[in-house]
Motif scaffolding. Structure first.
Motif, PDB file in Angstrom:
ATOM      1  N   ARG A 140      31.103  13.923  85.855  1.00  0.00           N
ATOM      2  CA  ARG A 140      31.684  13.067  86.887  1.00  0.00           C
ATOM      3  C   ARG A 140      31.574  11.616  86.454  1.00  0.00           C
ATOM      4  NH1 ARG A 140      34.345  17.248  88.737  1.00  0.00           N
ATOM      5  NH2 ARG A 140      33.203  18.612  90.166  1.00  0.00           N
ATOM      6  N   ALA A 141      32.692  10.919  86.437  1.00  0.00           N
ATOM      7  CA  ALA A 141      32.686   9.510  86.058  1.00  0.00           C
ATOM      8  C   ALA A 141      32.425   8.645  87.283  1.00  0.00           C
ATOM      9  CB  ALA A 141      34.031   9.133  85.436  1.00  0.00           C
ATOM     10  N   GLY A 142      31.808   7.503  87.045  1.00  0.00           N
ATOM     11  CA  GLY A 142      31.625   6.542  88.118  1.00  0.00           C
ATOM     12  C   GLY A 142      32.922   5.803  88.395  1.00  0.00           C
ATOM     13  N   THR A 199      33.825  16.552  78.787  1.00  0.00           N
ATOM     14  CA  THR A 199      34.959  15.760  79.243  1.00  0.00           C
ATOM     15  C   THR A 199      34.668  15.301  80.664  1.00  0.00           C
ATOM     16  OG1 THR A 199      37.384  15.746  79.504  1.00  0.00           O
ATOM     17  CG2 THR A 199      36.244  17.795  80.038  1.00  0.00           C
ATOM     18  N   GLY A 200      35.625  14.636  81.315  1.00  0.00           N
ATOM     19  CA  GLY A 200      35.286  14.049  82.608  1.00  0.00           C
ATOM     20  C   GLY A 200      36.374  14.155  83.654  1.00  0.00           C
ATOM     21  N   VAL A 238      31.335  14.787  72.765  1.00  0.00           N
ATOM     22  CA  VAL A 238      31.562  14.015  73.993  1.00  0.00           C
ATOM     23  C   VAL A 238      32.854  13.228  73.848  1.00  0.00           C
ATOM     24  CG1 VAL A 238      30.600  12.346  75.608  1.00  0.00           C
ATOM     25  CG2 VAL A 238      29.068  13.794  74.248  1.00  0.00           C
ATOM     26  N   CYS A 239      33.860  13.577  74.641  1.00  0.00           N
ATOM     27  CA  CYS A 239      35.142  12.871  74.600  1.00  0.00           C
ATOM     28  C   CYS A 239      35.035  11.616  75.459  1.00  0.00           C
ATOM     29  CB  CYS A 239      36.258  13.768  75.118  1.00  0.00           C
ATOM     30  SG  CYS A 239      36.411  15.316  74.206  1.00  0.00           S
ATOM     31  N   THR A 240      35.095  10.454  74.830  1.00  0.00           N
ATOM     32  CA  THR A 240      34.938   9.207  75.554  1.00  0.00           C
ATOM     33  C   THR A 240      36.161   8.319  75.388  1.00  0.00           C
ATOM     34  OG1 THR A 240      33.682   7.131  75.692  1.00  0.00           O
ATOM     35  CG2 THR A 240      33.629   8.277  73.591  1.00  0.00           C
ATOM     36  N   GLY A 241      36.589   7.751  76.497  1.00  0.00           N
ATOM     37  CA  GLY A 241      37.682   6.791  76.448  1.00  0.00           C
ATOM     38  C   GLY A 241      37.199   5.410  76.084  1.00  0.00           C
ATOM     39  N   GLY A 242      35.889   5.289  75.815  1.00  0.00           N
ATOM     40  CA  GLY A 242      35.338   3.990  75.436  1.00  0.00           C
ATOM     41  C   GLY A 242      35.141   3.049  76.604  1.00  0.00           C
ATOM     42  N   LYS A 243      35.180   3.584  77.831  1.00  0.00           N
ATOM     43  CA  LYS A 243      35.009   2.740  79.020  1.00  0.00           C
ATOM     44  C   LYS A 243      33.569   2.808  79.521  1.00  0.00           C
ATOM     45  CE  LYS A 243      39.338   1.725  78.920  1.00  0.00           C
ATOM     46  NZ  LYS A 243      39.767   0.394  78.450  1.00  0.00           N
ATOM     47  N   GLU A 244      33.197   1.783  80.277  1.00  0.00           N
ATOM     48  CA  GLU A 244      31.813   1.672  80.702  1.00  0.00           C
ATOM     49  C   GLU A 244      31.470   2.525  81.908  1.00  0.00           C
ATOM     50  OE1 GLU A 244      32.651  -2.480  83.145  1.00  0.00           O
ATOM     51  OE2 GLU A 244      31.934  -2.504  81.089  1.00  0.00           O
ATOM     52  N   ILE A 256      31.650   5.673  82.341  1.00  0.00           N
ATOM     53  CA  ILE A 256      31.256   7.066  82.094  1.00  0.00           C
ATOM     54  C   ILE A 256      29.734   7.171  81.958  1.00  0.00           C
ATOM     55  CG2 ILE A 256      33.445   7.511  80.918  1.00  0.00           C
ATOM     56  CD1 ILE A 256      31.699   7.856  78.341  1.00  0.00           C
ATOM     57  N   GLU A 257      29.025   6.206  82.495  1.00  0.00           N
ATOM     58  CA  GLU A 257      27.573   6.186  82.380  1.00  0.00           C
ATOM     59  C   GLU A 257      26.937   7.467  82.905  1.00  0.00           C
ATOM     60  OE1 GLU A 257      26.152   2.711  84.286  1.00  0.00           O
ATOM     61  OE2 GLU A 257      27.030   1.325  82.825  1.00  0.00           O
ATOM     62  N   GLN A 258      27.431   7.968  84.052  1.00  0.00           N
ATOM     63  CA  GLN A 258      26.865   9.195  84.621  1.00  0.00           C
ATOM     64  C   GLN A 258      27.023  10.368  83.662  1.00  0.00           C
ATOM     65  OE1 GLN A 258      28.124  10.035  88.686  1.00  0.00           O
ATOM     66  NE2 GLN A 258      28.446   7.875  89.079  1.00  0.00           N
ATOM     67  N   ALA A 259      28.185  10.453  83.007  1.00  0.00           N
ATOM     68  CA  ALA A 259      28.416  11.534  82.059  1.00  0.00           C
ATOM     69  C   ALA A 259      27.484  11.420  80.855  1.00  0.00           C
ATOM     70  CB  ALA A 259      29.876  11.508  81.590  1.00  0.00           C
ATOM     71  N   ILE A 260      27.264  10.204  80.376  1.00  0.00           N
ATOM     72  CA  ILE A 260      26.365   9.990  79.246  1.00  0.00           C
ATOM     73  C   ILE A 260      24.933  10.363  79.621  1.00  0.00           C
ATOM     74  CG2 ILE A 260      25.345   8.231  77.745  1.00  0.00           C
ATOM     75  CD1 ILE A 260      28.160   8.988  76.932  1.00  0.00           C
ATOM     76  N   GLN A 261      24.517   9.979  80.828  1.00  0.00           N
ATOM     77  CA  GLN A 261      23.165  10.295  81.284  1.00  0.00           C
ATOM     78  C   GLN A 261      22.952  11.805  81.351  1.00  0.00           C
ATOM     79  OE1 GLN A 261      20.356   8.497  82.315  1.00  0.00           O
ATOM     80  NE2 GLN A 261      21.274   6.684  81.382  1.00  0.00           N
ATOM     81  N   LEU A 262      23.894  12.520  81.953  1.00  0.00           N
ATOM     82  CA  LEU A 262      23.761  13.972  82.078  1.00  0.00           C
ATOM     83  C   LEU A 262      23.777  14.641  80.709  1.00  0.00           C
ATOM     84  CD1 LEU A 262      23.657  16.586  83.712  1.00  0.00           C
ATOM     85  CD2 LEU A 262      26.150  16.495  83.888  1.00  0.00           C
TER      86      LEU A 262
END
Length: 294
Positions: free
Chosen positions: A271-273, A238-239, A134-140, A142-148
């Motif tokens: 999809r990011a929020g 990715t997102g 999971v490529c994360t920019g460390g931002k909050e 991306i919750e939808q991406a984490i959930q999926l």
């Protein structure tokens, strides 16, 4: 969960059907195999081909419907996903060559940006899905991406690695680099990055997924694929972010496009929020230099 598996009868679409089958069974999903023929006279032959390709999926007791339309693929998929709500769309990606911005069929990129649901692109030979990167920019946001990601990983028994890549700072900040390379130190810190990565890891674990955090320094795309090679991952996540305006298509940034170009395993484009209100340049800089704080 509802999954739409798209096919135009090409070899790339066969990979999408196989990947859709790997997901639909464990997820106990309602799946639709959506065939798009460019000409109406090809609908019958495409349906026959899809019926044969659907047999392995149906053998897993998956509720699978087959739908065949004629028309321009992007327009047909956009229309159908606007009409019916899907949690995930599975597509293939034809390789065109490593030149320019698009190394795969340009229509694939256009489709990812046009439709509302997250998209998983079948790339390479995928026989199992056990390790997610999971490529994360460390931002909050991306919750939808984490959930999926968590729901998919939990259903199929996969683990997840959260990867964050930071630019290589000047030598004067060597101490900061050493602190950031200490994952435990970062996750215990009060910095924005540490807080968000800690929350993302906890959310994956709450969903029943074995999760770890990896940190790297350097050019982001190079480090992503260095990690992908070393970790032997089966799926890269990715997102995309949503544009402003009336129609609000999704924006595929340079990183996501580069991952999609170079990947040799399936890619989940989540999809990011929306970013949190009040986010300013000063706050971003403040967060950057507070990473090492306790």
């Amino acid at each position: 969960m509802k999954i739409l598996i798209c096919s135009d009868g090409t070899p790339a679409a066969e990979s999408a059907i196989e990947l859709g089958g790997l997901l639909a069974g464990p997820l106990k999903a309602e799946a639709t195999l959506f065939g798009i023929a460019e000409k109406s006279q090809d609908e019958s032959s495409l349906r026959e081909a899809l019926e044969k390709q659907a047999q392995p999926i149906r053998s897993q007791n998956v509720a699978l419907d087959i739908l065949v339309h004629a028309g321009e693929p992007i327009r047909e998929i956009l229309h159908w996903t606007s009409k019916t709500s899907y949690d995930l769309v599975v597509i293939g990606a034809r390789w065109t060559g490593p030149t320019g911005h698009y190394w795969r069929s340009e229509k694939t990129y256009e489709l990812i940006k046009a439709i509302q649901p997250p998209v998983i692109v079948a790339i390479g030979e995928c026989k199992q899905l056990k390790r997610f990167l999971v490529c994360t920019g460390g931002k909050e946001f991306i919750e939808q991406a984490i959930q999926l990601t968590g729901k998919l990983a939990a259903a199929i028994g996969a683990s997840a690695t959260l990867l964050h890549v930071m630019a290589e700072p000047p030598a004067i900040y060597a101490d900061l680099v050493r602190l950031e390379e200490d994952v435990d130190h970062l996750l215990e810190s009060k910095s924005e990055l540490g807080t968000n990565l800690r929350q993302q890891k906890r959310e994956l674990e709450r969903l029943g997924v074995s999760a770890e955090v990896r940190l790297r320094h350097g050019i982001v795309i190079d480090q992503v694929f260095e990690e992908a090679r070393e970790g032997d991952y089966d799926l890269i996540v990715t997102g995309t972010s949503q544009a402003r305006g009336l129609f609000r298509p999704y924006i595929m940034g340079d990183l996501t496009r580069s991952i999609f170009n170079r990947a040799n395993c399936p890619v989940l484009v989540a999809r990011a929020g929306k970013p949190p209100a009040g986010r300013t340049l000063w706050k971003a800089l403040k967060g950057l230099f507070s990473r090492g704080e306790q």
